[in-house]
Design an enzyme around this catalytic site. Structure first.
Site, PDB file in Angstrom:
ATOM      1  N   GLY A  11     -45.335 -35.133  32.512  1.00 43.86           N
ATOM      2  CA  GLY A  11     -44.277 -34.279  32.420  1.00 43.86           C
ATOM      3  C   GLY A  11     -44.225 -33.518  31.786  1.00 43.86           C
ATOM      4  N   ASP A  32     -46.994 -41.532  37.691  1.00 41.05           N
ATOM      5  CA  ASP A  32     -46.209 -39.892  37.887  1.00 41.05           C
ATOM      6  C   ASP A  32     -46.706 -39.926  39.325  1.00 41.05           C
ATOM      7  OD1 ASP A  32     -45.696 -37.532  35.574  1.00 41.05           O
ATOM      8  OD2 ASP A  32     -45.703 -37.232  38.010  1.00 41.05           O
ATOM      9  N   SER A  77     -38.537 -37.489  37.176  1.00 39.88           N
ATOM     10  CA  SER A  77     -37.401 -36.612  38.313  1.00 39.88           C
ATOM     11  C   SER A  77     -37.531 -35.144  37.490  1.00 39.88           C
ATOM     12  CB  SER A  77     -36.182 -36.718  37.895  1.00 39.88           C
ATOM     13  OG  SER A  77     -35.008 -35.572  38.391  1.00 39.88           O
ATOM     14  N   TYR A 147     -29.891 -32.945  41.517  1.00 40.72           N
ATOM     15  CA  TYR A 147     -29.861 -33.425  40.615  1.00 40.72           C
ATOM     16  C   TYR A 147     -28.727 -33.932  39.219  1.00 40.72           C
ATOM     17  CZ  TYR A 147     -31.728 -33.103  35.289  1.00 40.72           C
ATOM     18  OH  TYR A 147     -32.730 -33.089  34.428  1.00 40.72           O
ATOM     19  N   ARG A 188     -38.023 -22.406  33.951  1.00 40.89           N
ATOM     20  CA  ARG A 188     -36.342 -22.947  32.921  1.00 40.89           C
ATOM     21  C   ARG A 188     -36.523 -21.212  31.337  1.00 40.89           C
ATOM     22  NH1 ARG A 188     -36.996 -29.673  31.577  1.00 40.89           N
ATOM     23  NH2 ARG A 188     -39.426 -29.182  32.691  1.00 40.89           N
TER      24      ARG A 188
HETATM   25  P1  NAD Z   1     -40.838 -32.397  34.240  1.00 39.26           P
HETATM   26  O1  NAD Z   1     -40.158 -31.478  35.463  1.00 39.26           O
HETATM   27  O2  NAD Z   1     -42.014 -31.746  32.916  1.00 39.26           O
HETATM   28  O3  NAD Z   1     -41.131 -33.864  34.439  1.00 39.26           O
HETATM   29  C1  NAD Z   1     -40.822 -34.746  35.310  1.00 39.26           C
HETATM   30  C2  NAD Z   1     -42.079 -35.575  35.700  1.00 39.26           C
HETATM   31  O4  NAD Z   1     -42.049 -36.657  36.783  1.00 39.26           O
HETATM   32  C3  NAD Z   1     -43.154 -34.854  36.592  1.00 39.26           C
HETATM   33  O5  NAD Z   1     -44.113 -35.537  36.084  1.00 39.26           O
HETATM   34  C4  NAD Z   1     -43.037 -35.529  37.854  1.00 39.26           C
HETATM   35  O6  NAD Z   1     -44.107 -35.615  38.808  1.00 39.26           O
HETATM   36  C5  NAD Z   1     -42.452 -36.333  37.740  1.00 39.26           C
HETATM   37  N1  NAD Z   1     -41.908 -37.097  38.552  1.00 39.26           N
HETATM   38  C6  NAD Z   1     -40.752 -36.565  39.747  1.00 39.26           C
HETATM   39  N2  NAD Z   1     -40.443 -37.857  40.619  1.00 39.26           N
HETATM   40  C7  NAD Z   1     -41.682 -38.499  40.279  1.00 39.26           C
HETATM   41  C8  NAD Z   1     -40.787 -39.544  41.561  1.00 39.26           C
HETATM   42  N3  NAD Z   1     -40.635 -39.913  42.315  1.00 39.26           N
HETATM   43  N4  NAD Z   1     -42.204 -40.406  41.132  1.00 39.26           N
HETATM   44  C9  NAD Z   1     -42.363 -40.380  40.044  1.00 39.26           C
HETATM   45  N5  NAD Z   1     -42.978 -39.365  39.480  1.00 39.26           N
HETATM   46  C10 NAD Z   1     -41.789 -38.513  39.177  1.00 39.26           C
HETATM   47  O7  NAD Z   1     -39.372 -32.562  33.535  1.00 39.26           O
HETATM   48  P2  NAD Z   1     -38.665 -32.654  31.790  1.00 39.26           P
HETATM   49  O8  NAD Z   1     -38.499 -31.713  31.257  1.00 39.26           O
HETATM   50  O9  NAD Z   1     -40.131 -33.960  31.430  1.00 39.26           O
HETATM   51  O10 NAD Z   1     -38.261 -33.697  32.507  1.00 39.26           O
HETATM   52  C11 NAD Z   1     -38.568 -35.153  32.169  1.00 39.26           C
HETATM   53  C12 NAD Z   1     -37.243 -36.175  32.295  1.00 39.26           C
HETATM   54  O11 NAD Z   1     -35.798 -35.809  31.173  1.00 39.26           O
HETATM   55  C13 NAD Z   1     -36.014 -35.462  33.419  1.00 39.26           C
HETATM   56  O12 NAD Z   1     -35.878 -37.771  33.897  1.00 39.26           O
HETATM   57  C14 NAD Z   1     -35.082 -34.779  33.420  1.00 39.26           C
HETATM   58  O13 NAD Z   1     -34.557 -35.200  34.565  1.00 39.26           O
HETATM   59  C15 NAD Z   1     -34.249 -35.444  31.479  1.00 39.26           C
HETATM   60  N6  NAD Z   1     -34.168 -34.578  30.791  1.00 39.26           N
HETATM   61  C16 NAD Z   1     -34.919 -33.415  30.849  1.00 39.26           C
HETATM   62  C17 NAD Z   1     -34.565 -32.020  30.187  1.00 39.26           C
HETATM   63  C18 NAD Z   1     -35.097 -30.740  30.188  1.00 39.26           C
HETATM   64  O14 NAD Z   1     -34.867 -29.933  28.828  1.00 39.26           O
HETATM   65  N7  NAD Z   1     -36.519 -31.362  29.601  1.00 39.26           N
HETATM   66  C19 NAD Z   1     -33.155 -32.030  29.882  1.00 39.26           C
HETATM   67  C20 NAD Z   1     -32.411 -32.904  30.770  1.00 39.26           C
HETATM   68  C21 NAD Z   1     -33.327 -33.863  31.044  1.00 39.26           C
HETATM   69  N1  UDP Z   2     -31.760 -17.876  32.565  1.00 37.47           N
HETATM   70  C1  UDP Z   2     -31.856 -17.159  32.726  1.00 37.47           C
HETATM   71  N2  UDP Z   2     -33.264 -16.289  33.069  1.00 37.47           N
HETATM   72  C2  UDP Z   2     -33.865 -16.822  34.190  1.00 37.47           C
HETATM   73  C3  UDP Z   2     -34.267 -18.501  33.483  1.00 37.47           C
HETATM   74  C4  UDP Z   2     -33.068 -19.197  32.942  1.00 37.47           C
HETATM   75  O1  UDP Z   2     -31.557 -16.036  32.507  1.00 37.47           O
HETATM   76  O2  UDP Z   2     -35.506 -17.005  33.536  1.00 37.47           O
HETATM   77  C5  UDP Z   2     -30.815 -18.559  32.261  1.00 37.47           C
HETATM   78  C6  UDP Z   2     -30.131 -20.030  33.364  1.00 37.47           C
HETATM   79  O3  UDP Z   2     -29.192 -18.716  33.843  1.00 37.47           O
HETATM   80  C7  UDP Z   2     -29.023 -20.652  32.113  1.00 37.47           C
HETATM   81  C8  UDP Z   2     -29.976 -20.396  31.008  1.00 37.47           C
HETATM   82  O4  UDP Z   2     -31.077 -19.467  31.211  1.00 37.47           O
HETATM   83  O5  UDP Z   2     -27.643 -20.020  31.564  1.00 37.47           O
HETATM   84  C9  UDP Z   2     -30.773 -21.999  31.360  1.00 37.47           C
HETATM   85  O6  UDP Z   2     -31.614 -21.847  32.160  1.00 37.47           O
HETATM   86  P1  UDP Z   2     -32.593 -23.243  32.347  1.00 37.47           P
HETATM   87  O7  UDP Z   2     -33.037 -23.161  33.176  1.00 37.47           O
HETATM   88  O8  UDP Z   2     -33.289 -23.318  31.258  1.00 37.47           O
HETATM   89  O9  UDP Z   2     -31.967 -24.429  32.247  1.00 37.47           O
HETATM   90  P2  UDP Z   2     -30.786 -24.584  32.553  1.00 37.47           P
HETATM   91  O10 UDP Z   2     -29.699 -25.376  31.160  1.00 37.47           O
HETATM   92  O11 UDP Z   2     -29.669 -24.201  33.002  1.00 37.47           O
HETATM   93  O12 UDP Z   2     -30.444 -26.389  33.059  1.00 37.47           O
END
Ligand code: NAD
Ligand code: UDP
Length: 314
Positions: A11, A32, A77, A147, A188
């Site tokens: 991811g 993954d 996730s 989530y 996002r």
């Molecule tokens: P992402 O969707 O890009 O990556 C998640 C990865 O997990 C993917 O490659 C997906 O295929 C894999 N995956 C999902 N379910 C799986 C399963 N059951 N078995 C094996 N692999 C699985 O998301 P990300 O942004 O890289 O997020 C990674 C982690 O960080 C997540 O746990 C997410 O909740 C957490 N997180 C991310 C953000 C952010 O802003 N990016 C914010 C808060 C929390």
């Molecule tokens: N958002 C938006 N347009 C988009 C995507 C997101 O206005 O095309 C807004 C969404 O409603 C939220 C904020 O941007 O208020 C952040 O959204 P995102 O999906 O990035 O992640 P979140 O912080 O809600 O998990």
């Protein structure tokens, strides 16, 4: 050479973490199931003899020889609201059964483990900025709850395994992070806005754009994740990891239009998304104190790097 497991390693965040751990001299196993990960994110790592990719679901028993793992980063996730709502049951399972599976393995082999939680556990917060001791204001029964509540379960499970079995675990609560390797269709806000802006398409804002988020650039987050794992004294701790600079979504769209020199118009929808948090900003005092960590990349620099990445993908 010490061996590390990164679940969700294909991811957005996981691929950067795998890359960084390989550079630090570790052997990395990336597990993954590709449900939201983009295989291209690990293409350059596959030729590294210290990197191994295993396509598998984290809720299932591990089929590789995991006995000599020293560290486990559990990131598997879906994370984008669009992704986790399209894969709501898989999200529930990855964070509940998947986390239990990983905690049991950490217990069995005495590996140090880091569980990735989220700012979403604070829900639509009534305290601002959010400190780790805030319990949150999350809806248990709505479109985001697959989530939010499964991440809250993951935290509770970690608490039980820490206290019942004495495992060496820590939790990070990640706040909105962005940068290269985020799928351009991941839904996002930053990937959407940049890709619409560079294609001259309308930028669609949910609600009036007054809701806020605080955006952390990926390199800063990865350095925080590693410090949370490798700093002494982090067992049993929870850390907010994010950038405390807070922006309105409406202002974010203007910055992206300016930086891409775009002619895109901005369109506002009539309403906010259901249960959309209206404000979000991490209090990172704890991470600053214990981990000696704080973000270094400001939003403009991070956006510029991310814009270049998406332009190169075209
Ligand atoms: P992402 O969707 O890009 O990556 C998640 C990865 O997990 C993917 O490659 C997906 O295929 C894999 N995956 C999902 N379910 C799986 C399963 N059951 N078995 C094996 N692999 C699985 O998301 P990300 O942004 O890289 O997020 C990674 C982690 O960080 C997540 O746990 C997410 O909740 C957490 N997180 C991310 C953000 C952010 O802003 N990016 C914010 C808060 C929390
Ligand atoms: N958002 C938006 N347009 C988009 C995507 C997101 O206005 O095309 C807004 C969404 O409603 C939220 C904020 O941007 O208020 C952040 O959204 P995102 O999906 O990035 O992640 P979140 O912080 O809600 O998990």
């Amino acid at each position: 050479m010490e061996k590390i497991l990164v679940t969700g390693g294909v991811g957005f965040i996981g691929s950067h973490l795998c890359n960084s751990l390989l550079s630090d001299g570790f052997a990395v196993v990336c597990l993954d199931n590709l449900i939201t990960g983009n295989r291209g994110n690990i293409k350059s790592l596959l030729t590294n003899p210290n990197f191994e990719f295993i396509e598998a679901d984290v809720i299932k028993p591990l089929t590789f020889d995991y006995l000599n793992l020293k560290y486990i980063f559990h990131l598997a996730s879906p994370a984008s609201p669009i992704d986790y709502q399209n894969n709501s049951e898989e999200t529930l399972l990855a964070n509940s059964l998947g986390t239990l599976n990983i905690l049991n393995i950490a217990k069995e082999i005495k590996a140090k483990v880091l569980i990735a939680s989220t700012s979403e556990i604070y829900g639509d917060p009534l305290e601002h900025p959010q400190k780790e001791i805030y319990w949150g204001n999350a809806n248990s029964f709505g479109p985001r709850s697959c989530y939010d509540e499964s991440k809250r379960f993951a935290e509770a499970a970690t608490y039980v395994f820490l206290n019942k079995y004495g495992i060496d675990a820590r939790i990070i609560r990640i706040f909105n992070t962005y940068g290269p390797n985020m799928r351009k269709d991941d839904g996002r806000v930053i990937s959407n806005f940049i890709n619409w802006a560079i294609n001259g398409l309308p930028i669609k804002i949910d609600g009036d754009g007054s809701q806020t988020r605080s955006f952390c650039y990926i390199t800063d987050l990865v350095s925080g994740i590693k410090k949370a794992m490798f700093t002494d004294g982090t067992r049993g701790e929870i850390f907010n990891l994010g950038n405390p600079d807070e922006f309105k979504i409406g202002d974010l769209s203007n910055k992206i239009i300016e930086l891409t020199d775009s002619k895109s118009e901005v369109i506002f929808s009539n309403s906010f998304r259901p249960d959309d948090p209206m404000q979000r900003c991490p209090d990172i005092t704890k991470a600053k104190g214990i981990l000696k960590w704080e973000p270094k990349v400001d939003l403009i620099d991070g956006l510029q790097k991310t814009i270049e990445y998406y332009k190169d993908l075209k």
